[in-house]
Design an enzyme around this catalytic site. Sequence first.
Site, short mmCIF file in Angstrom:
data_model
loop_
_atom_site.label_atom_id
_atom_site.label_comp_id
_atom_site.label_asym_id
_atom_site.label_seq_id
_atom_site.Cartn_x
_atom_site.Cartn_y
_atom_site.Cartn_z
N LEU A 102 -10.75 -2.99 5.43
CA LEU A 102 -9.33 -3.28 5.20
C LEU A 102 -8.61 -1.95 5.05
O LEU A 102 -8.84 -1.22 4.08
CB LEU A 102 -9.18 -4.16 3.95
CG LEU A 102 -10.00 -5.46 4.00
CD1 LEU A 102 -9.99 -6.17 2.64
CD2 LEU A 102 -9.47 -6.39 5.09
N ASN A 103 -7.77 -1.63 6.03
CA ASN A 103 -7.20 -0.29 6.14
C ASN A 103 -5.67 -0.35 6.20
O ASN A 103 -5.04 0.41 6.92
CB ASN A 103 -7.77 0.41 7.38
CG ASN A 103 -7.32 1.85 7.52
OD1 ASN A 103 -7.29 2.59 6.55
ND2 ASN A 103 -6.91 2.25 8.72
N GLY A 104 -5.09 -1.28 5.44
CA GLY A 104 -3.64 -1.46 5.52
C GLY A 104 -2.84 -0.65 4.51
O GLY A 104 -1.63 -0.58 4.59
N GLY A 105 -3.56 -0.01 3.55
CA GLY A 105 -2.86 0.59 2.41
C GLY A 105 -2.50 2.05 2.61
O GLY A 105 -3.19 2.80 3.30
N ASN A 240 -12.92 -3.28 1.20
CA ASN A 240 -11.80 -2.35 1.12
C ASN A 240 -12.29 -0.97 1.52
O ASN A 240 -13.36 -0.54 1.08
CB ASN A 240 -11.26 -2.27 -0.32
CG ASN A 240 -10.71 -3.60 -0.79
OD1 ASN A 240 -10.66 -4.56 -0.03
ND2 ASN A 240 -10.29 -3.67 -2.04
N ILE A 241 -11.50 -0.24 2.30
CA ILE A 241 -11.97 1.08 2.77
C ILE A 241 -12.10 2.06 1.61
O ILE A 241 -12.85 3.03 1.69
CB ILE A 241 -11.07 1.64 3.89
CG1 ILE A 241 -11.81 2.76 4.63
CG2 ILE A 241 -9.71 2.09 3.37
CD1 ILE A 241 -11.51 2.88 6.09
N ASP A 242 -11.41 1.80 0.49
CA ASP A 242 -11.53 2.73 -0.64
C ASP A 242 -12.66 2.37 -1.60
O ASP A 242 -12.83 3.00 -2.64
CB ASP A 242 -10.19 2.85 -1.40
CG ASP A 242 -9.77 1.54 -2.05
OD1 ASP A 242 -10.56 0.59 -2.09
OD2 ASP A 242 -8.61 1.46 -2.53
N LYS A 385 -9.10 4.18 -6.75
CA LYS A 385 -7.69 3.76 -6.82
C LYS A 385 -6.81 4.85 -7.40
O LYS A 385 -5.61 4.86 -7.18
CB LYS A 385 -7.55 2.50 -7.70
CG LYS A 385 -8.40 1.32 -7.25
CD LYS A 385 -7.84 0.68 -6.01
CE LYS A 385 -8.64 -0.53 -5.55
NZ LYS A 385 -8.39 -0.90 -4.17
#
Length: 497
Positions: A102-105, A240-242, A385
């Site tokens: 998930l790379n939308g952020g 999540n990518i992070d 985060k």
Amino acid sequence: MSGGGMAQFQEAIRQELEEAMKVDLEKILSTAPESELEHTKKDLEGFQKLFHRFLQEKGPSVDWGKIQRPPEDSIQPYEKIKARGLPDNISSVLNKLVVVKLNGGLGTSMGCKGPKSLIGVRNENTFLDLTVKQIEHLNKTYNTEVPLVLMNSFNTDEDTKKILQKYSHCRVKIYTFNQSRYPRVNKESLLPIAKDLSYSVENAEAWYPPGHGDIYASFYNSGLLDTLIGEGKEYIFVSNIDNLGATVDLYILNHLTNPPNGKRCEFVMEVTDKTRADVKGGTLTQYEGKLRLVEIAQVPKPHVDEFKSVSKFKIFNTNNLWISLSAIKRLQEANSIDMEIIVNPKTLDGGLNVVQLETAVGAAIKSFENSLGINVPRSRFLPVKTTSDLLLVMSNLYSLNAGSLTMSEKREFPTVPLVKLGSSFTKVQEYLTRFESIPDMLELDHLTVSGDVTFGKNVVLKGTVIIIANHGDRIDIPPGAVLENKIVSGNLRILDH
């Protein structure tokens, strides 16, 4: 007004709002260039469905009385999954897998411009570099073709695509697709604040990516889902990518493709034990006979403390998910993926109050057959985060091998220290200038830093260390200092405690 009259009145208002929204969306669609017409239409149709449900639903979306603890066998311990070992044909099993990040952020919360995935986290490597290295290592080790799929948003797509060229020589096939672009809604009028589809600066705030629950529709709409099914892929591993702990786990993959009871799971959620720091995380419950993810926003106010209780709800969702591709296709085509709406209020720079309607990918667990939770070690949940998290992953607590971070064997206990860096460290650029080198943290339990503080080279932190520079003061921790169970306050006096 009688109850019946009130209901009629509310229904009339609801219909009026839906009609007004429909008119506004048609106006916006009429401004779409020919090349974008098709996918804009799909985006706005998706938004309209969400808006319809938003108007229908009132109050918290769960009935607290129906929430039960999940049955014992619905959340399996990871040790049990691992004890089954691996089959000889693990390469052919791996070839059925797709890794989705998930790379939308954006990196705005850490003071960075552009996609969060392009922030350097370890030895000059970004989140994206580490992900590509992990999958390349997997493909080389097992002689497989596991592809990487990035779900970008309109905020991250362009910058991400530019950077992807640097991986062209890697042994990883990389695909991207975009999540939807939905209009933000004025909190008062409940109408879109966008008037057209232009990408102008003033219009940028009028649109948002609607949360990672959008993955099912946008993956399907992109055509990529069908392509991958056509290539013989069966499962996606989404994370999540992070989250630097979310690496491909062969034991979980084997459990999915070779289930012990012969009955395949369509959805596996990795959960892990709550600590005091995780009380707000979504938890798995039994609800109307199905596994269901309950988030804190869905809990009626009187029960929030009960929800946060570590003794009643012992686990939380890591957002590492394993999902059947054919099941996504089936449910998407039947329009039967059910996810609760998350209403996310925002205040824009000009002071306008807006509402974003979002969904979460894990909330769909109840729509899939034979879903399962797996209680994994905490090491599979290592999200970055904040710069406090960044300090941990840059330190000698972790060693880096083939893109994967593992806790150093030199640390005597497996828990991660609690680190709280003050507002002077919030932005990555400023944080980096405050450390000449990252301190030795192998024996650290707790670190709190507040105010104007800098660290010299080769500082060692042990036990509990609290460093507080008073307003107007500055503390420079000298090179080579060893701080063990120390409080350092405003005037650089070092006190034992």
